[in-house]
Each structure stands twice: as C-alpha cells, then as structure tokens.
Write a protein that holds these residues in place. Structure first.
Motif, PDB file in Angstrom:
ATOM      1  N   MET A   1       0.836  -1.205   0.000  1.00 47.88           N
ATOM      2  CA  MET A   1       0.000   0.000   0.000  1.00 47.88           C
ATOM      3  C   MET A   1       0.873   1.257   0.000  1.00 47.88           C
ATOM      4  N   LYS A   2       0.373   2.297  -0.634  1.00 49.56           N
ATOM      5  CA  LYS A   2       1.103   3.553  -0.746  1.00 49.56           C
ATOM      6  C   LYS A   2       0.586   4.562   0.271  1.00 49.56           C
ATOM      7  N   ALA A   3       1.525   5.288   0.884  1.00 50.83           N
ATOM      8  CA  ALA A   3       1.146   6.275   1.899  1.00 50.83           C
ATOM      9  C   ALA A   3       1.810   7.616   1.621  1.00 50.83           C
ATOM     10  N   LEU A   4       1.105   8.669   2.008  1.00 54.68           N
ATOM     11  CA  LEU A   4       1.648  10.023   2.015  1.00 54.68           C
ATOM     12  C   LEU A   4       1.742  10.448   3.468  1.00 54.68           C
ATOM     13  N   VAL A   5       2.937  10.866   3.897  1.00 49.42           N
ATOM     14  CA  VAL A   5       3.161  11.297   5.278  1.00 49.42           C
ATOM     15  C   VAL A   5       3.498  12.782   5.270  1.00 49.42           C
ATOM     16  N   LEU A   6       2.769  13.552   6.072  1.00 49.31           N
ATOM     17  CA  LEU A   6       2.890  15.010   6.066  1.00 49.31           C
ATOM     18  C   LEU A   6       3.344  15.509   7.432  1.00 49.31           C
ATOM     19  N   SER A   7       4.455  16.211   7.452  1.00 50.99           N
ATOM     20  CA  SER A   7       4.981  16.712   8.731  1.00 50.99           C
ATOM     21  C   SER A   7       4.251  17.965   9.166  1.00 50.99           C
ATOM     22  N   GLY A   8       4.498  18.353  10.426  1.00 49.32           N
ATOM     23  CA  GLY A   8       4.033  19.640  10.911  1.00 49.32           C
ATOM     24  C   GLY A   8       4.971  20.744  10.446  1.00 49.32           C
ATOM     25  N   GLY A   9       4.520  21.991  10.621  1.00 52.47           N
ATOM     26  CA  GLY A   9       5.374  23.098  10.191  1.00 52.47           C
ATOM     27  C   GLY A   9       4.680  24.445  10.130  1.00 52.47           C
ATOM     28  N   GLY A  10       3.514  24.581  10.766  1.00 51.22           N
ATOM     29  CA  GLY A  10       2.852  25.881  10.796  1.00 51.22           C
ATOM     30  C   GLY A  10       2.588  26.433   9.406  1.00 51.22           C
ATOM     31  N   SER A  11       2.970  27.678   9.195  1.00 53.93           N
ATOM     32  CA  SER A  11       2.692  28.339   7.914  1.00 53.93           C
ATOM     33  C   SER A  11       3.408  27.678   6.742  1.00 53.93           C
ATOM     34  N   LYS A  12       4.466  26.921   7.032  1.00 52.26           N
ATOM     35  CA  LYS A  12       5.166  26.200   5.964  1.00 52.26           C
ATOM     36  C   LYS A  12       4.261  25.149   5.324  1.00 52.26           C
ATOM     37  N   GLY A  13       3.164  24.815   5.998  1.00 46.70           N
ATOM     38  CA  GLY A  13       2.271  23.769   5.522  1.00 46.70           C
ATOM     39  C   GLY A  13       1.667  24.019   4.160  1.00 46.70           C
ATOM     40  N   SER A  14       1.599  25.276   3.727  1.00 48.30           N
ATOM     41  CA  SER A  14       1.059  25.541   2.385  1.00 48.30           C
ATOM     42  C   SER A  14       1.938  24.899   1.312  1.00 48.30           C
ATOM     43  N   TYR A  15       3.207  24.637   1.636  1.00 45.20           N
ATOM     44  CA  TYR A  15       4.112  23.913   0.735  1.00 45.20           C
ATOM     45  C   TYR A  15       3.509  22.562   0.355  1.00 45.20           C
ATOM     46  N   GLN A  16       2.842  21.913   1.321  1.00 41.09           N
ATOM     47  CA  GLN A  16       2.272  20.593   1.075  1.00 41.09           C
ATOM     48  C   GLN A  16       1.128  20.638   0.071  1.00 41.09           C
ATOM     49  N   VAL A  17       0.441  21.764  -0.026  1.00 43.85           N
ATOM     50  CA  VAL A  17      -0.616  21.904  -1.026  1.00 43.85           C
ATOM     51  C   VAL A  17       0.004  21.956  -2.422  1.00 43.85           C
ATOM     52  N   GLY A  18       1.183  22.585  -2.540  1.00 42.54           N
ATOM     53  CA  GLY A  18       1.913  22.569  -3.809  1.00 42.54           C
ATOM     54  C   GLY A  18       2.368  21.174  -4.178  1.00 42.54           C
ATOM     55  N   VAL A  19       2.813  20.407  -3.165  1.00 45.11           N
ATOM     56  CA  VAL A  19       3.172  19.003  -3.389  1.00 45.11           C
ATOM     57  C   VAL A  19       1.955  18.244  -3.903  1.00 45.11           C
ATOM     58  N   TRP A  20       0.821  18.484  -3.273  1.00 47.76           N
ATOM     59  CA  TRP A  20      -0.438  17.821  -3.669  1.00 47.76           C
ATOM     60  C   TRP A  20      -0.781  18.141  -5.124  1.00 47.76           C
ATOM     61  N   LYS A  21      -0.632  19.388  -5.511  1.00 40.69           N
ATOM     62  CA  LYS A  21      -0.914  19.772  -6.902  1.00 40.69           C
ATOM     63  C   LYS A  21      -0.071  18.952  -7.876  1.00 40.69           C
ATOM     64  N   ALA A  22       1.213  18.826  -7.579  1.00 40.41           N
ATOM     65  CA  ALA A  22       2.104  18.068  -8.457  1.00 40.41           C
ATOM     66  C   ALA A  22       1.722  16.589  -8.496  1.00 40.41           C
ATOM     67  N   LEU A  23       1.431  16.015  -7.331  1.00 39.25           N
ATOM     68  CA  LEU A  23       1.077  14.596  -7.270  1.00 39.25           C
ATOM     69  C   LEU A  23      -0.231  14.324  -8.008  1.00 39.25           C
ATOM     70  N   ARG A  24      -1.153  15.284  -7.981  1.00 40.49           N
ATOM     71  CA  ARG A  24      -2.398  15.148  -8.760  1.00 40.49           C
ATOM     72  C   ARG A  24      -2.083  15.102 -10.253  1.00 40.49           C
ATOM     73  N   GLU A  25      -1.179  15.984 -10.684  1.00 41.39           N
ATOM     74  CA  GLU A  25      -0.801  16.009 -12.102  1.00 41.39           C
ATOM     75  C   GLU A  25      -0.077  14.720 -12.507  1.00 41.39           C
TER      76      GLU A  25
END
Length: 399
Positions: A1-25
């Motif tokens: 099974m495949k997993a995505l693990v997301l760390s904490g980081g406060g305001s840096k967390g918007s970076y993960q939305v950019g990661v999500w955009k790329a993974l969707r593409e």
C-alpha cells in the motif's frame, strides 16, 4: 500500500498543497495519509479530495485570523515572535477559535469517512503525558475537528486544546513526521513531505521504500501567515515535487526537463574557450581547476556531466545574486533573458548613479569585455566562482 506522510510546520504547511498539486498532475494515488499538526489538517483535505477548498483555506489563514486587531504584518521574525510571546504571557497562548471555525466549516464528514483513503494523525495528551495516534476508525465524527486542532495546537504559541477535560498539544511533541504510524497502518511505499520544522522525528521502525520531499528554498517562518508567503510556499512545493520525480530540473531554481542539457550544448565550447583564454598558462589552469573542483582525469563523457553540474551551480549563484524569481519555472532561454535584463539594469544604474556596480561578477564581466587578461587571471585565482559567473554572463550576452 502507498502512503503520504505530512509533517508539521505551521505556515510552511502551504508547501504541502503545492506538493499535492504536483502529485495530482502525476496521477499518484494513495491508500493511506498520515499527518502531524498542519500536516494533519492538509491530510484531512486530501482524504476528502478537496484540493480547491484547501487552497481557499490557506488564502484565508493569516495573522488577523489569529490575532484580530492586534495583528501586525511583517516578515521580521523578531516582531512575529514578540507578538506571540505577548499573547502567551497575557492569555496563555493564541486563542484560535476563528481558525477552528474555519477548519470546521471546511470539513465534509460524509466525504472524509466514505473516502477509500485511510487516515491517521498524532497529538500529545499533556494531561496524562501520553502520545496519541489515531486512525480514521478511532475518531468519532463529532470530534474530528477537535482532534485536528489538538494535533495543530503548537503550544506555547497556541493554547492547549481541551478534549473531554484533557489538555492536548501539537503532535510534533511526539512525532512530527509520522512515518511509523503509516507503517503500522500497512504502508509499504511512502512519500514523506518533511517541512524541516521544529519537532521530534522518529526513525522508521521498518525498512520500506521512502521518497522524501523537502523544501530546497527558504519558506516562510513557521509562525508567520501571509498570502504572498503562502503562495510562494505552494509554488516551491510544486516545483520540488516535480524535480523529485524527474519532471523538472535544478536545485533552488527550477528548469523544465532537458533545458539544462540544451544550455550546456549551446554554450559549453564558447564558455571553456573564454576560460582558457583568461587563464592561458597550464599552471594557472591547473590551479583554477583545483579551486572549482574540476577533475581533469575523468573521461570526456563524464566531463560533460561534471561541466553541466558546474554550470548549474554558476547559473543558480548568478540567479541568486541578480534576485531572479525562485518560484518561476524557466527554460534556458527565459532564464538567460532574465539575466541579460538584470545586467542591463545594473549597467544603466552605474551610469545614472555615476558609481560602479558592487557585484563582483559585473565588475569581472567588464574586464572580459575590455580584454584585460592580466587582471582577469589574477581575479580568477582570487575569486574563481565570481569569475565563472562573469564568463557565463559574457557568454550569453556577447559571445
């Protein structure tokens, strides 16, 4: 099974939305998502498959949501820390009720619990001093928003989160990158997005395939939320993910695939010709190669690869010095064009201000134009990287 693990980081967390955009593409699918703190919040949106809602949330999260009328807008870290400290001393941490309401409105319990993606989060129970790891099946529908906020209660910046009379704080006090939680849930292949923020991180308990995605550029301070920083973080997350999976190239700057090789083929011969013309003598060439770590004993094909890496180092150093946009995706042509525009600007300012440009590479570029090889040879040994940068400018502008 495949997993995505997301760390904490406060305001840096918007970076993960950019990661999500790329993974969707890239059409990358997950069976499991685990997260800590802001990673838990982003993960919940991913389980719901609400990408555009996640962007909207991040556009709304700012210091005014956290501080109200007391908010200041600043990129000065000291000012930001002072604001948080003031609220901790006065109120015991930030009152995040407005943020809680925003998160609660954004949750779609039907979509979350019916999603095929399993989910896990971490928090820390301060009352009984125990780590808490919860999977989707463990979280009551009526308490999902509570546990999301508990995971993200970055004490002492934020107040402790009360759940059924027990105080909870940020999951980063237990595990800021919950890879082991994903492994416990059955993960065999993991993409881990590590924001390199404060918090404890545990080593994987089991050998599984892990692809790490980490910021290559400087993100916002983890306690500072503002829209421009949010959008830049997202762009960095997208670019870094595409580089990780070989769709883009570069390190701190980003180039479309194969653009660096096209650039090398186009300019390598001229570039090396100018370098050799400056150095002239074998002893000088040998010394220069040592200074910039060029191994002359390697095969020609490998030399091209080494030269390509050296040229990228030179290009990115120039881009940083010339203040090029780090979020942009460049072709070799658009990148060189921006350098030419910046150079013209600096030369024009020299004339208008009647004083020399303070950038060493611009000074050396002018020496190349003047064919002052005696001075250039001396500068090449004193300032090898600046010389390489000057030769690159000359190559794309004059040669």
């Amino acid at each position: 099974m495949k997993a995505l693990v997301l760390s904490g980081g406060g305001s840096k967390g918007s970076y993960q939305v950019g990661v999500w955009k790329a993974l969707r593409e890239l059409n990358y699918k997950f069976d499991i998502i685990t997260g800590t703190s802001v990673g838990a919040l982003n993960g919940a949106m991913m389980v719901q498959n609400d990408y555009h809602k996640a962007i909207n949330i991040w556009k709304k999260i700012n210091l005014k949501v956290l501080f109200g009328e007391d908010a200041i807008e600043s990129t000065n870290n000291f000012e930001i820390y002072k604001m948080y400290s003031k609220h901790f001393l006065k109120y015991g941490g930030m009152d995040v009720r407005d943020l809680e309401r925003l998160i609660k409105r954004s949750l779609n319990l039907r979509k979350f619990y019916s999603s095929r993606i399993n989910y896990g989060l971490t928090t820390y129970n301060l009352t009984n001093k125990q780590a808490v790891e919860l999977q989707k099946k463990d979280i009551e529908r009526t308490q999902l928003d509570d546990y999301l906020m508990a995971s993200a209660s970055c004490f002492p910046a934020f107040k402790k989160k009360d759940i059924e009379g027990e105080k909870h704080i940020d999951g980063g006090y237990h595990d800021n990158l919950p890879i082991n939680l994903a492994i416990d849930m059955g993960a065999e292949e993991i993409i881990a997005v590590d924001l390199s923020a404060p918090g404890l991180k545990k080593s994987p308990k089991k050998k599984v395939k892990i692809t790490y995605i980490k910021p290559r550029n400087k993100l916002t301070n983890f306690l500072n939320f503002y829209e421009k920083g949010t959008m830049n973080n997202m762009k960095f997350g997208y670019n870094d993910t595409m580089k990780t999976f070989g769709k883009f190239e570069g390190n701190k700057f980003t180039f479309r695939k194969n653009q660096l090789e096209k650039n090398r083929v186009l300019y390598q011969a001229t570039y090396l010709h100018i370098i050799n013309k400056i150095l002239k003598y074998k002893n000088a060439i040998k010394k220069f190669e040592e200074l910039v770590n060029i191994d002359v004993s390697i095969e020609d094909e490998t030399k091209d690869e080494i030269f390509g890496k050296l040229m990228l180092r030179v290009m990115e150093s120039l881009a940083k010095s010339f203040n090029l946009d780090e979020t942009r995706v460049y072709t070799h042509h658009s990148f060189n064009k921006m350098l030419q525009i910046k150079l013209k600007k600096y030369l024009k300012e020299e004339i208008e201000l009647n004083e020399p440009c303070k950038k060493k590479e611009v000074e050396l570029y002018k020496l190349i134009k003047e064919a002052d090889y005696t001075e250039l040879r001396k500068q090449a040994l004193l300032n090898p990287i600046d010389t390489l940068k000057a030769v690159y400018i000359y190559t794309i502008c004059e040669a």
